[in-house]
Design a protein around this motif. Structure first.
Motif, PDB file in Angstrom:
ATOM      1  N   ASP A  22       0.825  -1.211   0.000  1.00 57.96           N
ATOM      2  CA  ASP A  22       0.000   0.000   0.000  1.00 57.96           C
ATOM      3  C   ASP A  22       0.861   1.264   0.000  1.00 57.96           C
ATOM      4  O   ASP A  22       0.493   2.279  -0.596  1.00 57.96           O
ATOM      5  N   LEU A  23       1.996   1.189   0.690  1.00 55.63           N
ATOM      6  CA  LEU A  23       2.906   2.326   0.736  1.00 55.63           C
ATOM      7  C   LEU A  23       3.448   2.653  -0.656  1.00 55.63           C
ATOM      8  O   LEU A  23       3.526   3.823  -1.046  1.00 55.63           O
ATOM      9  N   CYS A  24       3.788   1.625  -1.398  1.00 59.55           N
ATOM     10  CA  CYS A  24       4.368   1.842  -2.733  1.00 59.55           C
ATOM     11  C   CYS A  24       3.316   2.282  -3.745  1.00 59.55           C
ATOM     12  O   CYS A  24       3.631   3.002  -4.703  1.00 59.55           O
ATOM     13  N   GLY A  25       2.060   1.845  -3.558  1.00 56.91           N
ATOM     14  CA  GLY A  25       1.002   2.204  -4.486  1.00 56.91           C
ATOM     15  C   GLY A  25       0.941   1.272  -5.682  1.00 56.91           C
ATOM     16  O   GLY A  25       1.860   0.476  -5.928  1.00 56.91           O
ATOM     17  N   HIS A  30       3.193   5.627  -5.930  1.00 64.53           N
ATOM     18  CA  HIS A  30       3.541   6.538  -4.840  1.00 64.53           C
ATOM     19  C   HIS A  30       5.050   6.778  -4.790  1.00 64.53           C
ATOM     20  O   HIS A  30       5.500   7.908  -4.560  1.00 64.53           O
ATOM     21  N   LEU A  31       5.809   5.723  -5.024  1.00 66.14           N
ATOM     22  CA  LEU A  31       7.270   5.878  -5.042  1.00 66.14           C
ATOM     23  C   LEU A  31       7.688   6.788  -6.184  1.00 66.14           C
ATOM     24  O   LEU A  31       8.580   7.637  -6.031  1.00 66.14           O
ATOM     25  N   ALA A  32       7.047   6.633  -7.331  1.00 68.18           N
ATOM     26  CA  ALA A  32       7.375   7.464  -8.498  1.00 68.18           C
ATOM     27  C   ALA A  32       7.097   8.939  -8.206  1.00 68.18           C
ATOM     28  O   ALA A  32       7.868   9.823  -8.598  1.00 68.18           O
ATOM     29  N   ALA A  33       5.995   9.211  -7.510  1.00 70.02           N
ATOM     30  CA  ALA A  33       5.658  10.597  -7.177  1.00 70.02           C
ATOM     31  C   ALA A  33       6.703  11.198  -6.239  1.00 70.02           C
ATOM     32  O   ALA A  33       7.101  12.360  -6.400  1.00 70.02           O
ATOM     33  N   ILE A  34       7.169  10.401  -5.273  1.00 65.73           N
ATOM     34  CA  ILE A  34       8.197  10.884  -4.348  1.00 65.73           C
ATOM     35  C   ILE A  34       9.509  11.106  -5.083  1.00 65.73           C
ATOM     36  O   ILE A  34      10.205  12.114  -4.864  1.00 65.73           O
ATOM     37  N   GLU A  35       9.860  10.187  -5.968  1.00 63.13           N
ATOM     38  CA  GLU A  35      11.087  10.334  -6.748  1.00 63.13           C
ATOM     39  C   GLU A  35      11.079  11.617  -7.562  1.00 63.13           C
ATOM     40  O   GLU A  35      12.061  12.373  -7.594  1.00 63.13           O
ATOM     41  N   ARG A  76      -5.269   3.904   8.568  1.00 63.17           N
ATOM     42  CA  ARG A  76      -5.761   4.800   7.532  1.00 63.17           C
ATOM     43  C   ARG A  76      -5.182   4.406   6.183  1.00 63.17           C
ATOM     44  O   ARG A  76      -4.250   3.606   6.091  1.00 63.17           O
ATOM     45  N   THR A  77      -5.731   4.977   5.139  1.00 58.62           N
ATOM     46  CA  THR A  77      -5.290   4.643   3.787  1.00 58.62           C
ATOM     47  C   THR A  77      -4.270   5.664   3.293  1.00 58.62           C
ATOM     48  O   THR A  77      -4.152   6.768   3.832  1.00 58.62           O
ATOM     49  N   VAL A  78      -3.545   5.273   2.254  1.00 61.45           N
ATOM     50  CA  VAL A  78      -2.646   6.191   1.550  1.00 61.45           C
ATOM     51  C   VAL A  78      -3.036   6.187   0.081  1.00 61.45           C
ATOM     52  O   VAL A  78      -2.925   5.171  -0.602  1.00 61.45           O
ATOM     53  N   ALA A  79      -3.546   7.313  -0.367  1.00 61.51           N
ATOM     54  CA  ALA A  79      -3.927   7.498  -1.765  1.00 61.51           C
ATOM     55  C   ALA A  79      -3.021   8.554  -2.378  1.00 61.51           C
ATOM     56  O   ALA A  79      -2.269   9.231  -1.656  1.00 61.51           O
ATOM     57  N   PRO A  80      -3.040   8.709  -3.706  1.00 66.29           N
ATOM     58  CA  PRO A  80      -2.199   9.743  -4.329  1.00 66.29           C
ATOM     59  C   PRO A  80      -2.379  11.121  -3.706  1.00 66.29           C
ATOM     60  O   PRO A  80      -1.415  11.883  -3.597  1.00 66.29           O
ATOM     61  N   ALA A  81      -3.606  11.450  -3.274  1.00 66.04           N
ATOM     62  CA  ALA A  81      -3.856  12.763  -2.674  1.00 66.04           C
ATOM     63  C   ALA A  81      -3.057  12.945  -1.390  1.00 66.04           C
ATOM     64  O   ALA A  81      -2.545  14.036  -1.120  1.00 66.04           O
TER      65      ALA A  81
END
Length: 330
Positions: A22-25, A30-35, A76-81
């Motif tokens: 879930d963390l990676c997406g 999610h990792l790509a967005a952080i990168e 809780r969830t982790v979404a792109p937002a």
């Protein structure tokens, strides 16, 4: 979760593979967005994430990943937002572990969550975070900035939170019924039918936070009121959470009238966008007068938003920036 020493990369190890997914997406989105945001490279091997880049960027990426993982651990969830929000709000440094726990009625520490009947609402930018803090701390709060920055949405969410927590007895939402193209008198129906289209954004926000049947009952009981600004004259608004939306379209006299409605035990929020004034030519905006006259009074806070705080479609921010560049004085 433990940090594994490494000469160059920062290596994080996660005990729960399900949460790591879930963390990676999806497809490591999610990792790509952080990168992209922090100019780092994140390599995933098993239950480890290796972060490569300059020292400061690596530490910020580590802080983001720790914070998101702690969010998942709390249920809780982790979404792109949520990823975008964290990156906007000055990415936390390594070692950051936010407070986690149950539902919060009011912001505590660095955690800013607004609990309503239907959902939790979280500010997504630093300006939104400061605004939410002001909504809880100050009796009169101004939120000024372009469309899509969450001024009204967050104000209504805080109002619902205070109402269900028993801090206020009612919620009053108002807007100037200023015509922007179509004459009010030309619209079909009685006065309510004519006015409701101007109030629709307020209904939309309420529907996001309260179940439909409960909202209808509260409106019927007048514990939630939605009315044009002109209907506020002569009233004293006590023990209420009061929001004036689109305040740039209030005249100076209307603004003074509204502000002096504030009664004991009440909170008042004024939101507006100085670039979207629909008043007749030559009629000054009451919002500008209020800024000039009230900005040094204690317990009155002014919060300002820019295109960087837009949380609608990314194109909205680009559109606002294009118009600002063409007319900087606005």
């Amino acid at each position: 979760m433990t940090a594994v020493p490494a000469a160059d990369p920062i290596v994080l190890e996660f005990a729960d593979n399900r949460l790591l997914i879930d963390l990676c997406g999806a497809y490591d989105a999610h990792l790509a967005a952080i990168e992209k945001a922090l100019d780092v490279q994140i390599i995933r091997r098993g239950n480890q994430l290796s972060i490569l880049g300059d020292t400061d960027s690596k530490q910020r990426a580590e802080g983001v990943l720790n914070t998101l993982y702690a969010r998942l651990e709390s249920g809780r969830t982790v979404a792109p937002a949520e990823v975008e929000s964290l990156l906007r709000m000055g990415s936390p440094m390594a070692g950051t572990r936010p407070q986690t726990g149950g539902q919060l009625e009011m912001p505590v520490g660095d955690t800013f969550e607004i609990q309503t009947r239907k959902k939790r609402v979280e500010p997504r930018t630093d300006a939104q975070k400061a605004y939410v803090k002001s909504l809880f701390d100050d009796e009169l709060t101004f939120g000024i900035g372009p469309a899509g920055t969450g001024k009204t949405y967050l104000a209504v969410a805080v109002g619902i939170n205070m109402f269900i927590g028993g801090h206020v007895d009612k919620i009053i939402l108002s807007r100037p019924a200023v015509e922007a193209g179509e004459k009010l008198g030309y619209l079909p129906g009685d006065m309510k039918d004519k006015v409701d289209p101007y109030m629709q954004p307020l209904y939309d926000a309420l529907n996001d936070f309260l179940p439909g049947k409960q909202l209808a009952k509260l409106i019927e009981e007048k514990r939630i009121e939605i009315a044009p600004l002109a209907f506020m004259r002569g009233r004293t608004l006590s023990n209420a959470f009061v929001v004036l939306d689109e305040a740039q379209n209030a005249t100076s006299m209307q603004m003074k009238m509204f502000l002096t409605r504030l009664g004991k035990g009440s909170r008042m929020v004024i939101t507006g966008d100085r670039t979207q004034i629909d008043l007749p030519r030559g009629v000054p905006s009451g919002l500008a007068d209020a800024e000039r006259l009230l900005n040094k009074i204690p317990k009155i806070s002014f919060n300002y938003f820019t295109s960087k705080d837009v949380v609608r479609h990314p194109l909205v921010a680009a559109i606002i920036e294009a118009y600002e560049a063409d007319n900087p004085a606005s």
